[in-house]
Design a protein around this motif. Sequence first.
Motif, PDB file in Angstrom:
ATOM      1  N   UNK A  94       0.821  -1.208   0.000  1.00  0.00           N
ATOM      2  CA  UNK A  94       0.000   0.000   0.000  1.00  0.00           C
ATOM      3  C   UNK A  94       0.858   1.263   0.000  1.00  0.00           C
ATOM      4  N   UNK A  95       1.910   1.276   0.838  1.00  0.00           N
ATOM      5  CA  UNK A  95       2.739   2.481   0.940  1.00  0.00           C
ATOM      6  C   UNK A  95       4.098   2.121   1.514  1.00  0.00           C
ATOM      7  N   UNK A  96       5.127   2.796   1.015  1.00  0.00           N
ATOM      8  CA  UNK A  96       6.476   2.692   1.567  1.00  0.00           C
ATOM      9  C   UNK A  96       6.920   4.110   1.882  1.00  0.00           C
ATOM     10  N   UNK A  97       7.348   4.332   3.138  1.00  0.00           N
ATOM     11  CA  UNK A  97       7.785   5.672   3.551  1.00  0.00           C
ATOM     12  C   UNK A  97       9.143   5.592   4.208  1.00  0.00           C
ATOM     13  N   UNK A  98       9.972   6.574   3.885  1.00  0.00           N
ATOM     14  CA  UNK A  98      11.244   6.742   4.575  1.00  0.00           C
ATOM     15  C   UNK A  98      11.092   7.930   5.500  1.00  0.00           C
ATOM     16  N   UNK A  99      11.196   7.685   6.796  1.00  0.00           N
ATOM     17  CA  UNK A  99      11.036   8.730   7.797  1.00  0.00           C
ATOM     18  C   UNK A  99      12.383   9.078   8.402  1.00  0.00           C
ATOM     19  N   UNK A 100      12.537  10.323   8.767  1.00  0.00           N
ATOM     20  CA  UNK A 100      13.739  10.778   9.462  1.00  0.00           C
ATOM     21  C   UNK A 100      13.285  11.532  10.704  1.00  0.00           C
ATOM     22  N   UNK A 101      13.784  11.104  11.876  1.00  0.00           N
ATOM     23  CA  UNK A 101      13.364  11.706  13.141  1.00  0.00           C
ATOM     24  C   UNK A 101      14.577  12.057  13.983  1.00  0.00           C
ATOM     25  N   UNK A 102      14.399  12.990  14.891  1.00  0.00           N
ATOM     26  CA  UNK A 102      15.457  13.339  15.838  1.00  0.00           C
ATOM     27  C   UNK A 102      15.327  12.440  17.053  1.00  0.00           C
ATOM     28  N   UNK A 103      16.423  11.772  17.382  1.00  0.00           N
ATOM     29  CA  UNK A 103      16.487  10.934  18.579  1.00  0.00           C
ATOM     30  C   UNK A 103      17.804  11.217  19.276  1.00  0.00           C
ATOM     31  N   UNK A 104      17.748  11.693  20.498  1.00  0.00           N
ATOM     32  CA  UNK A 104      18.916  11.943  21.334  1.00  0.00           C
ATOM     33  C   UNK A 104      19.956  12.763  20.575  1.00  0.00           C
ATOM     34  N   UNK A 105      19.523  13.837  19.971  1.00  0.00           N
ATOM     35  CA  UNK A 105      20.435  14.783  19.349  1.00  0.00           C
ATOM     36  C   UNK A 105      20.935  14.431  17.967  1.00  0.00           C
ATOM     37  N   UNK A 106      20.449  13.348  17.382  1.00  0.00           N
ATOM     38  CA  UNK A 106      20.879  13.021  16.021  1.00  0.00           C
ATOM     39  C   UNK A 106      19.689  12.509  15.219  1.00  0.00           C
ATOM     40  N   UNK A 107      19.857  12.487  13.932  1.00  0.00           N
ATOM     41  CA  UNK A 107      18.778  12.048  13.058  1.00  0.00           C
ATOM     42  C   UNK A 107      18.893  10.552  12.798  1.00  0.00           C
ATOM     43  N   UNK A 108      17.783   9.866  12.939  1.00  0.00           N
ATOM     44  CA  UNK A 108      17.729   8.440  12.646  1.00  0.00           C
ATOM     45  C   UNK A 108      16.598   8.199  11.652  1.00  0.00           C
ATOM     46  N   UNK A 109      16.732   7.177  10.870  1.00  0.00           N
ATOM     47  CA  UNK A 109      15.729   6.884   9.865  1.00  0.00           C
ATOM     48  C   UNK A 109      14.977   5.603  10.161  1.00  0.00           C
ATOM     49  N   UNK A 110      13.801   5.512   9.583  1.00  0.00           N
ATOM     50  CA  UNK A 110      12.978   4.314   9.638  1.00  0.00           C
ATOM     51  C   UNK A 110      12.335   4.116   8.285  1.00  0.00           C
ATOM     52  N   UNK A 111      12.276   2.890   7.860  1.00  0.00           N
ATOM     53  CA  UNK A 111      11.587   2.531   6.637  1.00  0.00           C
ATOM     54  C   UNK A 111      10.283   1.857   7.037  1.00  0.00           C
ATOM     55  N   UNK A 112       9.163   2.490   6.685  1.00  0.00           N
ATOM     56  CA  UNK A 112       7.844   1.950   7.016  1.00  0.00           C
ATOM     57  C   UNK A 112       7.214   1.398   5.744  1.00  0.00           C
ATOM     58  N   UNK A 113       6.717   0.179   5.826  1.00  0.00           N
ATOM     59  CA  UNK A 113       6.069  -0.459   4.684  1.00  0.00           C
ATOM     60  C   UNK A 113       4.694  -0.910   5.130  1.00  0.00           C
ATOM     61  N   UNK A 114       3.653  -0.379   4.489  1.00  0.00           N
ATOM     62  CA  UNK A 114       2.280  -0.806   4.748  1.00  0.00           C
ATOM     63  C   UNK A 114       1.927  -1.842   3.688  1.00  0.00           C
ATOM     64  N   UNK A 115       1.633  -3.062   4.135  1.00  0.00           N
ATOM     65  CA  UNK A 115       1.282  -4.141   3.211  1.00  0.00           C
ATOM     66  C   UNK A 115      -0.145  -4.584   3.480  1.00  0.00           C
ATOM     67  N   UNK A 116      -0.792  -5.070   2.447  1.00  0.00           N
ATOM     68  CA  UNK A 116      -2.155  -5.547   2.587  1.00  0.00           C
ATOM     69  C   UNK A 116      -2.164  -6.943   3.184  1.00  0.00           C
ATOM     70  N   UNK A 117      -3.151  -7.206   4.042  1.00  0.00           N
ATOM     71  CA  UNK A 117      -3.326  -8.542   4.584  1.00  0.00           C
ATOM     72  C   UNK A 117      -3.595  -9.520   3.446  1.00  0.00           C
ATOM     73  N   UNK A 118      -3.392 -10.789   3.729  1.00  0.00           N
ATOM     74  CA  UNK A 118      -3.549 -11.805   2.691  1.00  0.00           C
ATOM     75  C   UNK A 118      -4.968 -11.864   2.132  1.00  0.00           C
ATOM     76  N   UNK A 119      -5.958 -11.585   2.961  1.00  0.00           N
ATOM     77  CA  UNK A 119      -7.344 -11.680   2.509  1.00  0.00           C
ATOM     78  C   UNK A 119      -7.926 -10.347   2.031  1.00  0.00           C
ATOM     79  N   UNK A 120      -7.116  -9.291   1.961  1.00  0.00           N
ATOM     80  CA  UNK A 120      -7.611  -7.971   1.557  1.00  0.00           C
ATOM     81  C   UNK A 120      -7.672  -7.858   0.033  1.00  0.00           C
ATOM     82  N   UNK A 121      -8.653  -7.085  -0.451  1.00  0.00           N
ATOM     83  CA  UNK A 121      -8.743  -6.795  -1.881  1.00  0.00           C
ATOM     84  C   UNK A 121      -7.606  -5.859  -2.273  1.00  0.00           C
ATOM     85  N   UNK A 122      -7.148  -5.972  -3.515  1.00  0.00           N
ATOM     86  CA  UNK A 122      -6.022  -5.145  -3.959  1.00  0.00           C
ATOM     87  C   UNK A 122      -6.461  -3.852  -4.624  1.00  0.00           C
TER      88      UNK A 122
END
Length: 168
Positions: A94-122
């Motif tokens: 459904x969606x892939x996002x690259x996030x950048x956040x401040x944690x303890x004085x530095x920037x850290x990244x996270x890759x978030x991937x939203x995937x559809x459940x196996x029984x969900x319509x596409x």
Amino acid sequence: MDNSADPSTHAWSTPVGAGIAGCIGGVILLGGAVVVSNDPAGSVLMGIAGVLLVALGVYTLLVRPRLELSAGRPATLTVRGLTGRRSYTPDRVERIRLLSMRRVGRRVGQLEIDVLDDDADTFRRDDGSAGPRADTRLLVFSRWDLGTDLMSVVDALRAAGFHVDDDR
């Protein structure tokens, strides 16, 4: 770390050395818990920390590769966890996002991937609302999980035909 032999396949996971270091550190903490047995509270805390560190080390060694991309037609994104592997084609992502956040004085990244459940319509939502659908699962990866810079993972995902939202 991209440790694939086939250029159309990329695989990322925590480095093996980090898993081994976690196991060794956990064993050292467990040994320390025995040595300080005259301090019951300290011994219990060191024992718990040792068990958790060994468990983390074993987990990083068993769940390899954490994320794998096969750039065939269609491209396939495979995620490995404790319960096994799950593969997703672009119509199941459904969606892939690259996030950048401040944690303890530095920037850290996270890759978030939203995937559809196996029984969900596409079907794609056309109502213009923001955010993922209600029948998606969120997968979150950090540099620790993938063992490499998240931008290289994003570049490989884009090259394979996945759309990535960059929030930097």
